[in-house]
Scaffold this active site. Structure first.
Site: not given
Ligand SMILES: *Cc1c(COP(=O)(O)O)cnc(C)c1O
Length: 484
Positions: A133
């Site tokens: 993120k």
């Molecule tokens: C947010 C997140 C995901 C999922 O990603 P999306 O874009 O919501 O499909 C997968 N792994 C981690 C570690 C995340 O923080």
């Protein structure tokens, strides 16, 4: 040597041909088209839909060729510029990119690690909070601050988090000059590392709120805040969740960057993505639309597998959520799937409206056969339960020496089950194993250590306000604290 940017942008009446203003439309077709900045500032469209570019821009193969071997920042600029157009001046966008990724702990920003002759891991966790993120959030804050500064405006951002999003948002917005950020987390229900990543950042622009409730309560409060028009206008409310187009765009970059390293535009490849809200894998779709030769997009889900079910049966059906050791993928419905639905149905907003109404009224809908065919030309999927996730961590460790966090392990297990037809397979690694040390240790007996740049996290002083699970109290709290 400056590379040519193809100018395939839309022409908007009243603008000269030289300018290019990219327009965005709602998947539900009942909101006016907006420019890039408005879309970024508003998040959700007023008709409840999600914004999509009115047309897909495309990079020429010659441009992709010229980008092979270019640094991350250059690829980022070339990938994002066609979607941003004139909304952000070139020099400013380049400065934002340099600022966003300068703090990453790896010079390649998102490096590839080889696992097998035709299988790579794309590590997205070298940012400040050790999860993918950061890649989007670090750029989003700069884009938002830039837009707000040009308008001499400010914004109040609110998000609910079960961990990763809040940590990445706090870290990104701690230096924001134009935004106040409020992060709601469920009191006592996030991991210690995740909580401390949010609560030990001492910055006037960041406000941590622990809610006496669970994550759904936090999310319901955020929804209620957005539904209150007067409040929304008063504090200039905006969102940072994964439906924000600017976040998706920042994520499309690493697909192109990884693809160029492994032979694009000459070779097709497949990506296997640990998926929750469908943001990350939709960013891969954006990269494909832009011209990256993609053979397969593999959607990997944990036991909460609504996406795997829709991609295999054509039925999209809520079934409740159960907690797993990959909490960022514990979702009941995936908001960004609506974008794919729109694009794969020849951009039919009436169909999207019909299916979304059906979903909210009955909890499910069936994909029309034509849309299903279109989607499964590119997308495939797999699901991994808790036992198989632990086994995947153990087998990856013994075969490659790599420690995988549980989210990445879900995708690793699915990738192993899903044969590509040709070309390399790239599994996305979305979190550093040290964010989930208990699961990793349980699986393979090795306890991953926090990188030294996070040392001290466990000793720093925490600051957060504890509030009851009550919308009015949270509203008052934001009104008195937000700087606007
Ligand atoms: C947010 C997140 C995901 C999922 O990603 P999306 O874009 O919501 O499909 C997968 N792994 C981690 C570690 C995340 O923080």
């Amino acid at each position: 040597m400056p590379l040519p940017i193809p100018r395939l942008m839309l022409r908007v009446p009243g603008r000269s041909v030289g300018e290019h203003c990219v327009r965005y439309i709602s998947t539900r077709g009942k909101a006016p088209p907006l420019g890039f900045e408005e879309v970024m500032l508003s998040g959700l469209a007023p008709d409840g839909g999600l914004y999509m570019p009115e047309e897909w821009p495309r990079l020429l193969d010659a441009t992709l060729f010229a980008l092979r071997g270019a640094p991350y920042g250059e690829v980022a600029f070339r990938v994002m510029a066609p979607f941003i157009g004139d909304a952000v001046p070139e020099a400013e966008l380049r400065r934002m990119i340099a600022g966003a990724y300068g703090s990453f702990a790896h010079a390649a920003v998102t490096p590839l690690v080889q696992l097998a002759p035709d299988h790579w891991l794309l590590e997205l966790f070298h940012g400040p909070t050790l999860a993918f993120k950061d890649v989007a959030m670090q750029l989003l804050v700069r884009l938002l601050d830039g837009s707000l500064e040009r308008r001499s405006d400010r914004a109040t951002l609110v998000c609910a988090t079960s961990g990763d999003t809040g940590a990445a948002a706090v870290e990104a917005f701690k230096n924001s000059a134009q935004c106040s950020l409020f992060v709601l987390h469920p009191h006592g229900r996030v991991s210690e590392v995740q909580r401390r990543q949010m609560t030990t950042v001492n910055a006037p622009s960041v406000h941590n709120v622990a809610i006496e409730g669970n994550f759904d309560d936090c999310q319901a409060i955020v929804k209620a805040l957005f539904a209150d028009r007067a409040f929304r206008a008063k504090v200039k409310l905006s969102g940072v969740n994964s439906i924000n187009w600017a976040r998706l765009l920042a994520q499309a970059v690493y697909y192109v960057y990884a693809g160029l390293s492994l032979g694009a535009p000459l070779r097709e490849m497949s990506f296997c993505v640990p998926t929750g809200n469908f943001g990350n894998v939709f960013a891969a779709y954006v990269a494909w639309k832009l011209g990256l030769p993609v053979e397969r997009l593999i959607v990997a889900t944990n036991a909460n597998n609504i996406l795997h079910r829709v991609l295999t049966t054509g039925r999209y059906e809520r079934a409740g959520v159960m907690p797993t050791m990959s909490p960022s993928m514990d979702i009941e419905v995936s908001s960004n799937f609506e974008r794919l639905l729109f694009d794969a149905s020849d951009r039919d907003p009436a169909l999207v409206r019909k299916l979304m109404t059906k979903l909210s009224e009955t909890g499910s809908f069936a994909l029309p056969a034509k849309t299903m065919r279109e989607i499964t030309r590119r997308f495939t999927s797999g699901s991994t339960d808790e036992t198989a996730t632990l086994a995947a961590i153990a087998s990856a460790f013994s075969a490659t020496g790599e420690l995988l966090d549980p989210h990445t392990a879900v995708a690793y297990a699915v990738a192993a089950k899903t044969a590509g037809r040709s070309g390399p397979k790239i599994t996305l690694s979305t979190a550093h194993p040290a964010k989930f040390p208990d699961a990793v240790e349980k699986a393979c007996g090795v306890r991953p250590r926090l990188p030294s740049r996070l040392a001290g996290l466990l000793d720093r002083r925490e600051a957060f306000d504890l509030l009851p699970n009550d919308v009015e109290t949270v509203k008052q709290h934001i009104l008195t604290r937000s700087d606007r």
